[in-house]
Motif scaffolding. Structure first.
Motif, mmCIF file in Angstrom:
data_model
loop_
_atom_site.group_PDB
_atom_site.id
_atom_site.type_symbol
_atom_site.label_atom_id
_atom_site.label_comp_id
_atom_site.label_asym_id
_atom_site.label_seq_id
_atom_site.Cartn_x
_atom_site.Cartn_y
_atom_site.Cartn_z
ATOM 1 N N UNK A 101 56.767 2.583 12.215
ATOM 2 C CA UNK A 101 56.246 2.423 10.860
ATOM 3 C C UNK A 101 56.935 1.269 10.148
ATOM 4 N N UNK A 102 58.249 1.137 10.347
ATOM 5 C CA UNK A 102 58.993 0.045 9.707
ATOM 6 C C UNK A 102 58.558 -1.304 10.267
ATOM 7 N N UNK A 103 58.361 -1.360 11.579
ATOM 8 C CA UNK A 103 57.910 -2.601 12.205
ATOM 9 C C UNK A 103 56.514 -2.965 11.714
ATOM 10 N N UNK A 104 55.631 -1.958 11.585
ATOM 11 C CA UNK A 104 54.278 -2.193 11.063
ATOM 12 C C UNK A 104 54.344 -2.722 9.634
ATOM 13 N N UNK A 105 55.287 -2.218 8.856
ATOM 14 C CA UNK A 105 55.460 -2.705 7.481
ATOM 15 C C UNK A 105 55.863 -4.174 7.462
ATOM 16 N N UNK A 106 56.818 -4.564 8.321
ATOM 17 C CA UNK A 106 57.279 -5.954 8.357
ATOM 18 C C UNK A 106 56.145 -6.894 8.751
ATOM 19 N N UNK A 107 55.416 -6.543 9.795
ATOM 20 C CA UNK A 107 54.316 -7.404 10.261
ATOM 21 C C UNK A 107 53.217 -7.481 9.204
ATOM 22 N N UNK A 149 47.075 3.540 8.338
ATOM 23 C CA UNK A 149 47.612 4.898 8.259
ATOM 24 C C UNK A 149 49.137 4.900 8.358
ATOM 25 N N UNK A 150 49.710 3.995 9.193
ATOM 26 C CA UNK A 150 51.170 3.913 9.298
ATOM 27 C C UNK A 150 51.788 3.504 7.960
ATOM 28 N N UNK A 157 52.499 -7.631 -1.866
ATOM 29 C CA UNK A 157 53.614 -6.700 -1.968
ATOM 30 C C UNK A 157 53.835 -6.281 -3.422
ATOM 31 N N UNK A 158 54.139 -4.997 -3.615
ATOM 32 C CA UNK A 158 54.578 -4.545 -4.921
ATOM 33 C C UNK A 158 56.026 -4.988 -5.126
ATOM 34 N N UNK A 159 56.558 -4.778 -6.304
ATOM 35 C CA UNK A 159 57.958 -5.130 -6.547
ATOM 36 C C UNK A 159 58.883 -4.323 -5.647
ATOM 37 N N UNK A 160 58.536 -3.056 -5.413
ATOM 38 C CA UNK A 160 59.342 -2.222 -4.519
ATOM 39 C C UNK A 160 59.198 -2.693 -3.071
ATOM 40 N N UNK A 161 57.988 -3.108 -2.696
ATOM 41 C CA UNK A 161 57.777 -3.626 -1.347
ATOM 42 C C UNK A 161 58.556 -4.900 -1.108
ATOM 43 N N UNK A 162 58.584 -5.780 -2.123
ATOM 44 C CA UNK A 162 59.354 -7.024 -2.025
ATOM 45 C C UNK A 162 60.840 -6.735 -1.888
ATOM 46 N N UNK A 222 63.381 -7.248 2.891
ATOM 47 C CA UNK A 222 64.585 -7.801 3.528
ATOM 48 C C UNK A 222 65.534 -6.719 4.039
ATOM 49 N N UNK A 223 65.523 -5.544 3.404
ATOM 50 C CA UNK A 223 66.376 -4.449 3.865
ATOM 51 C C UNK A 223 65.893 -3.933 5.220
ATOM 52 N N UNK A 224 64.586 -3.801 5.359
ATOM 53 C CA UNK A 224 64.016 -3.335 6.629
ATOM 54 C C UNK A 224 64.240 -4.375 7.723
#
Length: 299
Positions: free
Chosen positions: A10-16, A39-40, A62-67, A71-73
């Motif tokens: 899920x984290x990798x899917x978020x980065x891509x 869905x992920x 990206x939302x502000x939280x997504x931004x 970098x943390x992920x």
């Protein structure tokens, strides 16, 4: 407090997805369906209790939280990848990503390195992409292209070592000109101009500098009457070698073909682009073999 951690998938899917800002493009890179990626991301958002993306009709942002989260992920996945490599990776293999236009410069140096270090296997991947993401791509090091002033400021987790600065000049096959003394505005403007960038930026940069050198007003900068466009620098230079026109080439990359008589630099005038080619590696990576390869390329 979270009772469970999100999966690495899920984290990798978020980065891509954050890189592509499009579920379909992200799905193509991840070899999944668009629905599976969506869905992920939704599952990750529900687990975190925050929205990571704004959904638009033509893509994502990206939302502000997504931004803040991205970098943390990336740092976490990068650290996990290098921890695994530290335990399991074959230290004798170096996975190197390079832009295709630099291979003619790189190969002699790489062959010399392999002869001096036969126990080290360098796995070379050529691409038209001049950037690298060590979090989402399986490379130990890369050669990248970018602005001399800003390249080293792009990522605090990377080390950038300048290999050489880009210096531009026209190049063509010797067969399309019989006498270098004939080079003049009238000759140049009737040639087919071979372009490696959609905006013709290399030609524009050189022509503006040349007009200044010739003490011509800026409005007098030439416009090519015949133009041919290519996706990469090496394709445009290869077309020049075959006599199809004149390209703007990098003096370092063109040097081997000039020495072999495949190309000439007819105008004898060059301009610095303010960009260059860099050897890039993660700061957290400790690998003596990569250090040895970098030393070979920097010399």
């Amino acid at each position: 407090m979270l009772t469970r951690l999100p999966s690495t998938k899920a984290l990798y899917a978020f980065v891509v997805t954050a890189e592509e800002l499009n579920f379909t493009a992200a799905a193509n890179r991840l070899n999944l369906t668009q629905g599976a990626v969506s869905r992920q991301i939704l599952s990750l958002e529900q687990l975190l209790g925050i929205a990571l993306f704004h959904r638009h009709a033509r893509g994502l942002s990206l939302t502000s939280k997504g931004t803040e989260f991205l970098p943390l992920v990336e740092h976490t996945l990068n650290h996990l990848q290098h921890s695994i490599e530290h335990i399991a990776h074959d230290k004798r293999k170096i996975k190197l990503k390079v832009p295709s236009c630099i291979t003619s410069w790189l190969l002699p140096r790489l062959m010399n390195f392999q002869q001096q270090n036969p126990e080290i296997d360098v796995e070379l991947t050529s691409t038209i992409n001049h950037s690298v993401n060590f979090t989402s791509e399986p490379f130990d090091a890369a050669i990248g292209y970018g602005d001399l002033k800003t390249m080293t400021q792009q990522d605090n987790h990377l080390q950038h070592h300048l290999l050489f600065e880009e210096i531009l000049t026209p190049v063509c096959a010797p067969s399309i000109i019989s006498d270098q003394e004939e080079i003049a505005t009238s000759w140049l403007e009737h040639q087919t101009w071979l372009h490696a960038t959609p905006g013709k930026s290399d030609w524009k940069l050189w022509l503006k500098a040349w007009a200044t050198e010739q003490e011509q007003p800026e409005w007098a900068v030439l416009q090519g009457k015949k133009n041919q466009h290519f996706a990469t620098l090496d394709l445009s230079v290869n077309a020049a070698i075959q006599g199809f026109g004149i390209a703007i080439g990098d003096t370092v990359l063109a040097k081997p073909d000039i020495e072999l008589g495949k190309l000439i630099a007819p105008c004898q005038f060059s301009v610095r682009s303010g960009k260059g080619y860099f050897f890039i590696r993660p700061k957290a990576q400790v690998n003596s073999n990569i250090e040895r390869l970098m030393t070979e390329l920097l010399n």
